[in-house]
Design a protein around this motif. Structure first.
Motif: not given
Length: 276
Positions: A63, A95, A99, A101
């Motif tokens: 993330a 996202k 993928g 975040k």
């Protein structure tokens, strides 16, 4: 302290009480790496994005928390344009296509070019909310893109987040070495380990012969690294491909290995499997 009420706001006492805020009940973040710089314009956000991509390519859940509230650039680099979700449970990050975040103030604005004209306390409050109110889910490595300098927001991050380590980004100029030392000393004051330095814009490659050209002179970051016994995690060149990919939201598609060794060090030095 005997009279401690658990709040560090306005407290003048010096103590070892934990200052971190709790994350959302549905957030399970294993490692938090703050990426900071002593001054702006050194490519800190690009380095943050490249580190995130490098760890994602290793198979980790990653993330990026964009804490540069008034100068956010992370969503654009990852090609994330739409806003974020939310319900009675909390706020949900967006996202990227790969993928990763992403949470940023730009994802909360009607138009990405709208300015955020807020005073420091309001900005600090949003930075805290990104940590406490966002439902991050399972994250192996969170990279926090700090605003430049050693002011309100980095202080809020270091006191509110459970930061495991700091990476400092700099450029080769001699003036920058003094600024880097300020960032290193702030990290030590906050008792957070500096994992290493990244020298950006370190050189350019001649398109004809491949010779390295030091456009800003020989780098001074190595001297700071020696003085504080810190590793230089990477030296990044001036690379038009990186700039183009970041501008076009294609940072995840870059085929560069400049930060692979830094990712290896993060993986070896901060094993997520060892975290309870």
């Amino acid at each position: 302290m005997a009279n401690c009420n658990g709040s560090c706001e306005g407290c003048k006492e010096k103590c070892d009480a934990p200052r971190t805020e709790k994350t959302h009940a549905l957030s399970r973040i294993k490692r938090v790496i703050a990426v900071m710089s002593g001054k702006g314009g050194v490519g800190k956000s690009a380095v943050t994005a490249l580190l995130a991509v490098a760890m994602k390519n290793k198979g980790y859940s990653v993330a990026v928390l964009d804490a540069d509230i008034t100068g956010p650039s992370v969503p654009k680099m990852f090609g994330v344009k739409s806003g974020v979700g939310g319900d009675g449970t909390g706020i949900y990050p967006n996202k990227s296509e790969g993928g990763v975040k992403v949470m940023s103030s730009n994802l909360l604005l009607e138009n990405e070019t709208d300015p955020v004209v807020w005073r420091g306390p309001v900005i600090a409050g949003m930075v805290k909310q990104f940590w406490t109110d966002v439902v991050w889910g399972d994250v192996d490595y969170m990279f926090v893109d700090c605003p430049p300098g050693t002011g309100d927001v980095p202080l809020t991050i270091f006191q509110s987040y459970k930061v495991d380590g700091i990476i400092i980004v700099a450029t080769p100029q001699e003036l920058v070495s003094m600024i880097v030392e300020k960032a290193v000393n702030m990290a030590r004051l906050m008792k957070i380990p500096v994992l290493g330095l990244v020298e950006n814009m370190s050189y350019a490659l001649c398109p004809h012969c491949g010779e390295k050209i030091s456009l800003f002179g020989e780098g001074k970051v190595e001297g700071v690294a020696l003085k504080y016994s810190l590793p230089i995690l990477a030296s990044l060149p001036i690379d038009g491909n990186i700039a183009a990919a970041c501008d076009n939201g294609k940072v995840e598609g870059l085929k560069v290995d400049y930060l692979d060794s830094a990712a290896d060090i993060l993986e070896a030095g901060l094993p997520v499997d060892a975290v309870e």
